[in-house]
Design an enzyme around this catalytic site. Structure first.
Site, PDB file in Angstrom:
ATOM      1  N   SER A 102      20.997  53.025  47.909  1.00  0.00           N
ATOM      2  CA  SER A 102      21.782  52.002  47.214  1.00  0.00           C
ATOM      3  C   SER A 102      22.378  52.674  45.991  1.00  0.00           C
ATOM      4  O   SER A 102      21.647  53.233  45.168  1.00  0.00           O
ATOM      5  CB  SER A 102      20.895  50.830  46.823  1.00  0.00           C
ATOM      6  OG  SER A 102      21.689  49.860  46.174  1.00  0.00           O
ATOM      7  N   ASN A 125      25.887  51.848  37.857  1.00  0.00           N
ATOM      8  CA  ASN A 125      25.810  51.723  36.387  1.00  0.00           C
ATOM      9  C   ASN A 125      25.290  53.034  35.807  1.00  0.00           C
ATOM     10  O   ASN A 125      25.914  53.651  34.943  1.00  0.00           O
ATOM     11  CB  ASN A 125      24.862  50.589  35.979  1.00  0.00           C
ATOM     12  CG  ASN A 125      25.270  49.261  36.575  1.00  0.00           C
ATOM     13  OD1 ASN A 125      26.437  49.043  36.835  1.00  0.00           O
ATOM     14  ND2 ASN A 125      24.292  48.391  36.800  1.00  0.00           N
ATOM     15  N   ASP A 126      24.134  53.454  36.312  1.00  0.00           N
ATOM     16  CA  ASP A 126      23.589  54.719  35.814  1.00  0.00           C
ATOM     17  C   ASP A 126      24.420  55.905  36.289  1.00  0.00           C
ATOM     18  O   ASP A 126      24.566  56.890  35.565  1.00  0.00           O
ATOM     19  CB  ASP A 126      22.131  54.878  36.270  1.00  0.00           C
ATOM     20  CG  ASP A 126      21.181  54.204  35.294  1.00  0.00           C
ATOM     21  OD1 ASP A 126      21.328  54.423  34.078  1.00  0.00           O
ATOM     22  OD2 ASP A 126      20.302  53.442  35.743  1.00  0.00           O
ATOM     23  N   ARG A 177      69.070  37.756  30.461  1.00  0.00           N
ATOM     24  CA  ARG A 177      67.621  37.504  30.534  1.00  0.00           C
ATOM     25  C   ARG A 177      66.886  38.716  31.074  1.00  0.00           C
ATOM     26  O   ARG A 177      67.416  39.468  31.888  1.00  0.00           O
ATOM     27  CB  ARG A 177      67.314  36.349  31.495  1.00  0.00           C
ATOM     28  CG  ARG A 177      67.909  35.029  31.124  1.00  0.00           C
ATOM     29  CD  ARG A 177      67.636  34.063  32.272  1.00  0.00           C
ATOM     30  NE  ARG A 177      68.498  32.911  32.221  1.00  0.00           N
ATOM     31  CZ  ARG A 177      68.137  31.715  31.756  1.00  0.00           C
ATOM     32  NH1 ARG A 177      66.934  31.531  31.306  1.00  0.00           N
ATOM     33  NH2 ARG A 177      68.976  30.719  31.745  1.00  0.00           N
ATOM     34  N   ARG A 224      60.562  31.795  42.382  1.00  0.00           N
ATOM     35  CA  ARG A 224      59.538  32.836  42.440  1.00  0.00           C
ATOM     36  C   ARG A 224      58.279  32.193  43.018  1.00  0.00           C
ATOM     37  O   ARG A 224      58.155  30.963  43.026  1.00  0.00           O
ATOM     38  CB  ARG A 224      59.249  33.420  41.064  1.00  0.00           C
ATOM     39  CG  ARG A 224      58.778  32.380  40.079  1.00  0.00           C
ATOM     40  CD  ARG A 224      58.633  32.972  38.684  1.00  0.00           C
ATOM     41  NE  ARG A 224      58.310  31.913  37.750  1.00  0.00           N
ATOM     42  CZ  ARG A 224      58.394  31.987  36.441  1.00  0.00           C
ATOM     43  NH1 ARG A 224      58.816  33.093  35.884  1.00  0.00           N
ATOM     44  NH2 ARG A 224      58.077  30.989  35.667  1.00  0.00           N
ATOM     45  N   GLY A 264      57.972  34.062  29.134  1.00  0.00           N
ATOM     46  CA  GLY A 264      58.159  33.927  27.689  1.00  0.00           C
ATOM     47  C   GLY A 264      57.870  35.168  26.873  1.00  0.00           C
ATOM     48  O   GLY A 264      57.935  35.123  25.653  1.00  0.00           O
ATOM     49  N   TYR A 324      27.009  47.399  52.796  1.00  0.00           N
ATOM     50  CA  TYR A 324      27.015  46.150  52.032  1.00  0.00           C
ATOM     51  C   TYR A 324      27.282  46.415  50.561  1.00  0.00           C
ATOM     52  O   TYR A 324      27.147  47.543  50.086  1.00  0.00           O
ATOM     53  CB  TYR A 324      25.683  45.393  52.195  1.00  0.00           C
ATOM     54  CG  TYR A 324      24.498  46.078  51.538  1.00  0.00           C
ATOM     55  CD1 TYR A 324      24.205  45.847  50.189  1.00  0.00           C
ATOM     56  CD2 TYR A 324      23.685  46.954  52.250  1.00  0.00           C
ATOM     57  CE1 TYR A 324      23.133  46.473  49.579  1.00  0.00           C
ATOM     58  CE2 TYR A 324      22.613  47.581  51.652  1.00  0.00           C
ATOM     59  CZ  TYR A 324      22.338  47.347  50.310  1.00  0.00           C
ATOM     60  OH  TYR A 324      21.293  47.974  49.695  1.00  0.00           O
ATOM     61  N   CYS A 374      24.657  48.554  44.309  1.00  0.00           N
ATOM     62  CA  CYS A 374      24.082  47.445  43.554  1.00  0.00           C
ATOM     63  C   CYS A 374      24.409  47.527  42.068  1.00  0.00           C
ATOM     64  O   CYS A 374      23.934  46.739  41.282  1.00  0.00           O
ATOM     65  CB  CYS A 374      22.584  47.343  43.786  1.00  0.00           C
ATOM     66  SG  CYS A 374      21.690  48.811  43.256  1.00  0.00           S
ATOM     67  N   MET A 379      59.468  38.203  26.948  1.00  0.00           N
ATOM     68  CA  MET A 379      60.593  39.036  26.527  1.00  0.00           C
ATOM     69  C   MET A 379      61.774  38.161  26.127  1.00  0.00           C
ATOM     70  O   MET A 379      61.690  36.944  26.176  1.00  0.00           O
ATOM     71  CB  MET A 379      60.955  39.998  27.654  1.00  0.00           C
ATOM     72  CG  MET A 379      59.910  41.082  27.820  1.00  0.00           C
ATOM     73  SD  MET A 379      60.317  42.182  29.148  1.00  0.00           S
ATOM     74  CE  MET A 379      60.056  41.158  30.561  1.00  0.00           C
ATOM     75  N   HIS A 389      54.447  26.036  28.009  1.00  0.00           N
ATOM     76  CA  HIS A 389      53.834  27.363  27.875  1.00  0.00           C
ATOM     77  C   HIS A 389      52.314  27.274  28.001  1.00  0.00           C
ATOM     78  O   HIS A 389      51.690  28.020  28.754  1.00  0.00           O
ATOM     79  CB  HIS A 389      54.231  27.943  26.510  1.00  0.00           C
ATOM     80  CG  HIS A 389      53.644  29.284  26.236  1.00  0.00           C
ATOM     81  ND1 HIS A 389      52.459  29.428  25.551  1.00  0.00           N
ATOM     82  CD2 HIS A 389      54.043  30.527  26.584  1.00  0.00           C
ATOM     83  CE1 HIS A 389      52.167  30.716  25.473  1.00  0.00           C
ATOM     84  NE2 HIS A 389      53.112  31.408  26.098  1.00  0.00           N
ATOM     85  N   LYS A 401      63.050  38.239  39.067  1.00  0.00           N
ATOM     86  CA  LYS A 401      64.143  37.275  38.915  1.00  0.00           C
ATOM     87  C   LYS A 401      65.402  37.775  39.629  1.00  0.00           C
ATOM     88  O   LYS A 401      66.012  37.044  40.413  1.00  0.00           O
ATOM     89  CB  LYS A 401      64.417  37.033  37.428  1.00  0.00           C
ATOM     90  CG  LYS A 401      65.413  35.928  37.158  1.00  0.00           C
ATOM     91  CD  LYS A 401      65.789  35.871  35.676  1.00  0.00           C
ATOM     92  CE  LYS A 401      64.912  34.985  34.859  1.00  0.00           C
ATOM     93  NZ  LYS A 401      65.139  33.551  35.056  1.00  0.00           N
TER      94      LYS A 401
HETATM   95  C1  PEP Z   1      22.477  50.926  38.334  1.00  0.00           C
HETATM   96  O1  PEP Z   1      22.096  51.829  37.591  1.00  0.00           O
HETATM   97  O2  PEP Z   1      23.634  50.827  38.773  1.00  0.00           O
HETATM   98  C2  PEP Z   1      21.533  49.856  38.700  1.00  0.00           C
HETATM   99  C3  PEP Z   1      21.900  48.922  39.562  1.00  0.00           C
HETATM  100  O3  PEP Z   1      20.355  49.830  38.063  1.00  0.00           O
HETATM  101  P1  PEP Z   1      20.144  49.287  36.569  1.00  0.00           P
HETATM  102  O4  PEP Z   1      21.420  48.627  36.169  1.00  0.00           O
HETATM  103  O5  PEP Z   1      18.999  48.360  36.647  1.00  0.00           O
HETATM  104  O6  PEP Z   1      19.852  50.537  35.835  1.00  0.00           O
HETATM  105 MG    MG Z   2      19.984  52.123  37.257  1.00  0.00          MG
END
Ligand code: PEP
Ligand code: MG
Length: 897
Positions: A782, A786-787, A101, A357, A110, A869, A849, A112, A473, A31
């Site tokens: 790849s 996650n793991d 303000r 803004r 809204g 990728y 992945c 603060m 709001h 502001k």
């Molecule tokens: C991972 O572990 O990131 C993965 C893509 O395999 P999953 O989630 O199937 O274990």
């Molecule tokens: Mg995995």
């Protein structure tokens, strides 16, 4: 570094000049920076000054105290304002009044505190009355000030003031505030002051300087109020940014019929159309428009007609001021090169600008505005691509109501935030939150929403209000959150106590299902079917530009035909992860997999595998057919055993029957296979090492499918076969030998050459460390983040939700590392694996992945480390395409060339 004695804590603006600029948002807040910029542009901005965010930081670092020289700087800046306006703060004859303000770097609407009409006391109120020639206005302003200051700064509860006002009206037998006379307001002022004195044990402050410092302290204090903290958490705003405080000369939109106040967008914030869109109220003060207390009128005649409003447009009522405002609109758009959200006040026929803004907008509007601005030559394609928040595309990818579906429209409101949503009706934010935690879809219905409701708005699928306009709001917050919203459905009569809403003789109870369409403003009974969105027009144009810019490819994680088709429609350029174990969750298939897992010997396994193989082959034929020559990465079986072992007696009996053995033996075997830590157990390639016949079957199904697809359609498939949970090259070598042998056999039998790649997931720290060695055998990596996150942190991906919020609250983790890649820890392993892998095999193909492949900040990291990728779930493909383009534009790629 500047010494503290010379630090400028206060920046003045007004009279066509300012000490700040638009690019000083970090210091002056949004502001303050834009008030300075508008002043520099020569626009009519009431004079004022901004106390910097550094003072806020200082305030919290020093036990809520101020820098020693702040007071003198504020006094000097206030003297400048007095000179500009020609009246003095606290002057009994002709008092300067100010607003105080908040204004953080990122807008927090809204959240603060704000205090208006500051500088009024028992003496100055008479000066204001004389100067304005309107005693009633002066005392109305004074009572508003006592109420606002009393509540915000002194902490006196709202209801004290509301009760007094209600009594006053009842005693006089009137219903509207506008019927109150000057004498009536004077009496209310007396009662308000008494209420404050009673609540606090001391009188309402009459010293205007005490008032000013009280308000400044309240604004800084409000940075740490609960709703601001919640808003920051939801919008990823760091607490250490702090807020600035803006003190500005008051202008009055409530001094008579030649006064007005309003808010506007330089283009339509819902559709993005290039037309002036705004609302105003005659004879009203600032917050009245946003608060939804009165139904606002449209700025333009076109807006009035489009919304079938009977109330006159500003264009008709105040044509000259409207023309000025329209000129300001063009000026601001040209200057900022983007759609602006502005606030203005008209005092006795003179226009004042109070804010500008960058305007919040729906995802559809954002696309249209970016594409239009590019066509108008205002921004380049690259800038247009940069301007779209990737995760906002989500709003466009979700279903809308099926136009052919039966619907019972029971009311109409404003189309405040697009998208359709169905759910059980609830009447409080807490209820919305608790029901949605239980997995219910809910529609939150309120007369109007306030900042206290944001947790419930976030939890709800859609928001329905009975009062307020497009800038209320509810509307602003819902658009920001991407929730469907119908606002101001005035026919609905909400009864909070009875938990019902009445409309056209129908009573809808809490828990009844309703559907709202935030694109048309319709409210419907029951659940109405929806259809998939159209991905053409501006969306296709902008995504085309993004595709032209990005370096990384975008693939999808998919194994079902539906997911694969959806992903292709969203622009996926291949499959980056086909989890073969997911192909066997169906009840009619899981028995065969269970039989295979529970078999006691190779012969038993082979018998079960023989049942599975034709299903696998058909799956791959279908998948290859849908992907039409695009790369497909198939991951061989990785079943965490607990997801597949039979649990109930019934399931065991089924497996026993299928395998032709007795149930006690099945039970015994299931017990034998039970693991304490199945995610770290006999899964992934470990299963392949123990039972190579499993991967042998899968490889055969893949190669035979490739041959069949070529034979039937002429399409050449180059399968990419991926081995999961590898920790050493030896594992890969053993399994690659199985795959190569089967490939040879299928080629021999079919007389066709099949090109294929064999690669590995990098999802264990050991694999990342040994990537140099593993790359000697792997043609691609790849990253299974996650793991990799699970094993790097030693935090179970299935159990983390119970304590991760504590970690975020304590600031140990900024984000959930399973959502947004932990770049400094897990990311370090990724970097290491990339560089070691490339050292051994310079052309090793690299992708990701894990879930992070669809997260914009993780995608930026992938660009930096030079992955080829990203692969993500189908609905995230467009987000990833755009995020990848933005990552390329950020040009932060390092470590490859
Ligand atoms: C991972 O572990 O990131 C993965 C893509 O395999 P999953 O989630 O199937 O274990
Ligand atoms: Mg995995």
């Amino acid at each position: 570094m500047e010494s503290q004695a010379t630090t400028r804590w206060v920046y003045s603006f007004g009279d066509g000049k300012a000490q700040g600029r638009a690019d000083m948002k970090n210091l002056l807040g949004g502001k303050g920076a834009n008030l300075a910029e508008m002043s520099n542009l020569g626009l009519p901005v009431p004079a004022g000054f901004t106390i910097t965010t550094e003072v806020c930081t200082y305030y919290y670092a020093n036990g809520r105290s101020y820098p020693a020289d702040l007071k003198t700087q504020v006094e000097a800046a206030l003297a400048d304002v007095e000179r500009s306006i020609g009246s003095r703060f606290g002057d009994a004859a002709d008092p300067l009044l100010v607003s105080v303000r908040s204004g953080a770097r990122a807008s927090m609407p809204g959240m603060m505190d704000t205090v208006l009409n500051l500088g009024l006391n028992d003496e100055t109120v008479r000066g204001l009355a004389r100067r304005s020639g309107d005693e009633r206005f002066a005392f109305d302003s004074y009572r508003r000030f006592i109420q606002m200051y009393g509540n915000v700064v002194l902490g006196v509860d709202h209801h004290h003031f509301e009760e007094i006002l209600e009594h006053a009206k009842r005693d006089r037998d009137i219903t509207l505030d506008t019927e109150m006379t000057s004498a009536d307001w004077q009496a209310v002022v007396q009662d308000y002051k008494k209420a404050v004195a009673h609540a606090l044990g001391r009188p309402f402050p009459q010293d205007v300087h005490e008032q000013l410092w009280g308000a400044i302290g309240a604004v800084f204090g409000s940075w740490m109020n609960q709703r601001a903290i919640t808003y920051r958490r939801l919008h990823d705003i760091p607490a250490d940014w702090g807020t600035a405080v803006n003190v500005q000369a008051m202008v009055f939109g409530n001094m008579g019929e030649d006064c007005a106040t309003g808010v506007a967008f330089t283009r339509d914030p819902s559709t993005g159309e290039n037309r002036f869109y705004g609302e105003y109220l005659v004879n009203a003060q600032g917050e009245d428009v946003v608060a939804g207390i009165r139904t606002p009128q449209h700025l333009t005649v076109a807006g009035k007609l489009a919304n079938k409003s009977d109330l006159p447009a500003m264009e008709e009522v105040m044509p000259e001021v409207f023309a000025q405002l329209d000129a300001v609109r063009l000026r601001l758009e040209r200057h900022y090169r983007d759609m602006q959200d502005i606030e203005f006040t008209v005092q006795q026929g003179k226009l004042y600008m109070l804010q500008t803004r960058t305007g919040k907008r729906t995802a559809a509007a954002a696309l249209k505005i970016a594409v239009d601005l590019c066509a108008e030559g205002v921004v380049t394609r690259e800038e247009a691509v940069r301007r779209i928040e990737p995760s906002s595309l989500d709003q466009l990818l979700h279903p809308t109501l099926d136009p052919k579906a039966q619907r019972t429209v029971i009311a109409r409101g404003l189309p405040a935030s697009p998208g359709a949503a169905s759910g059980k009706l609830v009447f409080s934010a807490d209820e919305a939150e608790s029901l949605s935690e239980m997995g219910e879809a809910v529609i939150l219905c309120r007369i109007e929403t306030s900042p206290e409701d944001i947790h419930g708005m976030h939890a709800a699928r859609g928001i329905l209000t009975t009062r307020g306009g497009m800038t209320s709001h509810a509307a602003v917050v819902a658009r920001g959150m991407g929730r469907a919203c119908v606002a101001g459905a005035g026919e609905l009569r909400v009864d909070y106590k009875g938990q019902t809403v009445m409309v056209r003789g129908v009573t809808i109870k809490a828990g009844d299902v309703v559907t709202i369409d935030g694109s048309t403003g319709e409210v419907m009974l029951g659940e109405v079917p929806t259809i998939q969105p159209e991905l053409s027009g501006d969306f296709a144009t902008l995504m085309g530009w993004a595709d032209g810019i990005r370096r990384m490819r975008v693939r999808t994680n998919a194994e079902t035909p539906l997911d694969a088709r959806t992903a292709v429609r969203f622009g996926a350029e291949g499959i980056g992860l086909c989890r073969t174990e997911h192909m066997f969750f169906d009840t009619d298939r899981i028995v065969a997999v269970r039989e295979m897992i529970l078999a006691e010997d190779e012969a038993g396994r082979r018998a079960a595998l023989a049942k599975i193989e034709p299903m696998q082959r058909r799956d791959f034929v279908e998948l290859f057919g849908i992907m039409k020559g695009l790369p497909v990465t198939i991951r061989l079986l990785d079943p965490p055993l607990h997801e597949f072992l039979p649990n109930t007696e019934e399931e065991m009996a089924e497996v026993a029957a299928a395998a032709g053995i007795d149930a006690p033996r099945v039970r015994h075997r299931a017990l034998q296979l039970h693991e304490a830590n199945p995610m770290l157990g006999h899964r992934g390639c470990r299963l392949g090492i123990s039972y190579p016949e499993i991967y042998e079957m899968q490889a055969r199904a893949i190669f035979e499918a490739a041959v069949e697809v070529f034979r039937d359609s002429g399409e050449t498939v180059t399968p990419e076969i991926m081995i999961p949970l590898v920790g050493s090259r030896k594992e890969l070598d053993i399994l690659k030998a199985v795959i190569d042998r089967v490939a040879g056999e299928v080629m021999q039998a079919s007389g066709r050459r099949i090109d294929y790649l064999v690669g590995t997931m990098i999802e264990l720290p050991r694999a990342a460390l040994r990537a140099g060695d593993i790359a000697a055998s792997a043609e691609f990596f790849s990253f299974g983040t996650n793991d990799l996150t699970q094993t790097t942190f030693g935090i179970s991906r299935d159990d983390a939700a119970s304590f991760l919020p504590d970690y975020q609250r304590h600031g140990i983790l900024e984000h959930d590392p399973f959502v947004s890649l932990d770049q400094e820890g897990v990311g370090e392993l990724v970097r290491l694996a990339v560089s070691r892998g490339r050292e051994t095999r310079p052309d090793v193909k690299l992708g990701i992945c894990g879930e992070h492949g669809g997260d914009p900040s993780s995608i930026r990291f992938c660009e930096q480390v030079g992955l080829d990728y990203v692969s993500c779930s189908p609905y995230r493909v467009p987000i990833a395409r755009l995020a990848a383009a933005q990552a390329t534009l950020a040009g932060e790629r390092v470590g490859r060339d």
